[in-house]
Design an enzyme around this catalytic site. Sequence first.
Site, PDB file in Angstrom:
ATOM      1  N   ASP A 267      -8.144   5.199   0.482  1.00  0.00           N
ATOM      2  CA  ASP A 267      -6.926   4.860  -0.252  1.00  0.00           C
ATOM      3  C   ASP A 267      -5.700   5.191   0.599  1.00  0.00           C
ATOM      4  OD1 ASP A 267      -5.057   4.223  -2.147  1.00  0.00           O
ATOM      5  OD2 ASP A 267      -5.836   5.541  -3.717  1.00  0.00           O
TER       6      ASP A 267
ATOM      7  N   ASP B 185       1.644   7.042  -0.274  1.00  0.00           N
ATOM      8  CA  ASP B 185       0.661   6.064  -0.747  1.00  0.00           C
ATOM      9  C   ASP B 185       0.879   5.737  -2.224  1.00  0.00           C
ATOM     10  OD1 ASP B 185      -1.915   4.612  -0.072  1.00  0.00           O
ATOM     11  OD2 ASP B 185      -2.491   5.694  -1.886  1.00  0.00           O
TER      12      ASP B 185
ATOM     13  N   HIS C 133      -7.057  -0.630   1.426  1.00  0.00           N
ATOM     14  CA  HIS C 133      -6.550   0.660   0.942  1.00  0.00           C
ATOM     15  C   HIS C 133      -5.913   0.557  -0.447  1.00  0.00           C
ATOM     16  CE1 HIS C 133      -7.053   1.560   5.192  1.00  0.00           C
ATOM     17  NE2 HIS C 133      -6.334   0.486   5.440  1.00  0.00           N
TER      18      HIS C 133
ATOM     19  N   ASP D 285       0.474   4.748  -5.989  1.00  0.00           N
ATOM     20  CA  ASP D 285      -0.566   5.042  -6.981  1.00  0.00           C
ATOM     21  C   ASP D 285      -0.640   3.926  -8.028  1.00  0.00           C
ATOM     22  OD1 ASP D 285      -2.323   6.028  -8.795  1.00  0.00           O
ATOM     23  OD2 ASP D 285      -1.137   7.800  -9.338  1.00  0.00           O
TER      24      ASP D 285
ATOM     25  N   ASN E  64       0.799  -1.225   0.000  1.00  0.00           N
ATOM     26  CA  ASN E  64       0.000   0.000   0.000  1.00  0.00           C
ATOM     27  C   ASN E  64       0.832   1.275   0.000  1.00  0.00           C
ATOM     28  OD1 ASN E  64      -2.531   1.575   0.393  1.00  0.00           O
ATOM     29  ND2 ASN E  64      -1.465   2.126   2.274  1.00  0.00           N
TER      30      ASN E  64
ATOM     31  N   ASP F  17      -1.036  -7.359   2.949  1.00  0.00           N
ATOM     32  CA  ASP F  17      -1.320  -6.393   3.999  1.00  0.00           C
ATOM     33  C   ASP F  17      -2.287  -5.321   3.493  1.00  0.00           C
ATOM     34  OD1 ASP F  17      -0.688  -5.161   6.597  1.00  0.00           O
ATOM     35  OD2 ASP F  17       0.238  -3.578   5.394  1.00  0.00           O
TER      36      ASP F  17
ATOM     37  N   TYR G 114     -22.148 -13.632  27.627  1.00  0.00           N
ATOM     38  CA  TYR G 114     -22.102 -13.780  26.170  1.00  0.00           C
ATOM     39  C   TYR G 114     -22.835 -15.058  25.754  1.00  0.00           C
ATOM     40  CZ  TYR G 114     -20.347 -13.471  21.423  1.00  0.00           C
ATOM     41  OH  TYR G 114     -20.265 -13.358  20.074  1.00  0.00           O
TER      42      TYR G 114
ATOM     43  N   GLU H 276      -5.482  -9.328   4.276  1.00  0.00           N
ATOM     44  CA  GLU H 276      -6.021  -8.645   5.444  1.00  0.00           C
ATOM     45  C   GLU H 276      -6.955  -7.536   4.993  1.00  0.00           C
ATOM     46  OE1 GLU H 276      -4.751  -5.504   8.891  1.00  0.00           O
ATOM     47  OE2 GLU H 276      -3.889  -5.506   6.905  1.00  0.00           O
TER      48      GLU H 276
HETATM   49 CA    CA Z   1      -3.580   3.140  -0.909  1.00  0.00          CA
END
Ligand code: CA
Length: 484
Positions: free
Chosen positions: A195, A201, A236, A203, A103, A232, A304, A263
Amino acid sequence: MGNHTMFQYFEWYLENDGQHWKRLKEDAKELADIGITALWIPPAYKAIAQGDVGYATYDLYDLGEFDQKGTVRTKYGTKEELKEAIKELHRHKIQVYLDAVLNHKAGADKTERFMAEEVDSENRMDVLTEPYEIEGWTSFLFPGRGDKYSDFKWNWCHFTGTDINVDTGKNAIYRIIGEHKFWSDEVDKEFGNYDYLMFADIDYEHPEVYNEIIKWGAWIVSELELDGFRLDAIKHIKRSFIMDFLTKVREAANKEDLYVVAEYWVNDIMALQETLESIDHGIDLFDVALHYKFHEAAKAGKDYDLSKIFQDTLVEKNPIHAVTFVDNHDSQLGQSLESWVEDWFKPLAYGMILLWKDGYPCVFYGDYYGIGGENPLDGKKDILDKLLYIRKHYAYGDQTEYLDHPNVIGWVRNGDLEFEDSGCAVLISNGDDGDKLMHVGEEREGEVWVDYLRGIEEEVIIGEDGCGLFKVKGGSISVWIKKS
Ligand code: CA
């Protein structure tokens, strides 16, 4: 074929001693013996600093080989040590999944000047300023590695956003302005558009980036002889890039069966299912929904309702694509997604992932070996070894469920002829001592069953109706198998 079990071989507070790959090599045989068939290893490439866990990724091609960021080795050791550990794992038939952080990038070599606008951190679609020139950390030149493996150098055009303007020292979310450049719309919609997570970050609309990361994927699979990835933070990352990454890396590395678990951290079964659909069910996802059930159940104690614990989880809705887990490096105390499952509930939760028919369970290093740092915790090797033993030898065959009481639940695995004397009866209580009449099969009439975990000492004799009255101590788990 025996049961498959994954192991996450790191926790957040491991010492920065460069010995982790060596320890892994030494542990390989024991891990195989307890039934581990695949290992998730931490981000193994150079990060912003030697002691970084690996998620502040600097150079994906530097696996502890080049003098960069003031160190050759990573927190975990050198590339050679990593390769030796992987060789040893493969010798013991354990697959290796690498944590891939795609990411963002951190620790740029130089700053650059470019146009950007500040956006609201609560809603990244809300622009707070006019575009203006900022100085950001976006130039990655890899002076220690040079052009080995890849001559790609990163500049501001390859990123969508950054978090600091060196000119003013101000921290904010800066959206970088450029041709065809915007946040991807194929990401999570939290905060308007999620994102941007941290650092610079990446692109994925940029064709050079797109090609470079796919090239890296194919390179590292063959360089380390990987069997899979743990991706990972895909919440995003542009969804269609993930799809292409999988297809093209599998193709380029000539590994159709390259395994991927991703994830996508959200406690929402609908969002997890939508994510699976959007990637055409080409990957597995961690069952974050089940993890939060464990977290809540542990906190609530006997209040619970255990009979509902599997409801609206990924293992219930999409069992084939669910990687079940109890805790991980992010959910542990002091970390970004802290949602630790309290101690007393750990054996119960592990029983529910290791002995349940569905799901691909993952055991956490911190739960098994313990946690270091300033607030250390002991590992639960003893109880986990017992549950893993049952998983390896007994937890086979069809499943009959007794999710019929808020505080005492149970299930029976009927056994499989391939595994001698297999089959087990599991009973879990989050309240008082309990018992339950469960059916293990008429053909088992007269068999003597015992609690392998030894919470209950008395034996159970299976009746002519094929049932046994199994017992469990309050707030614990018992696992009954045929006495040998
Ligand atoms: Ca991103």
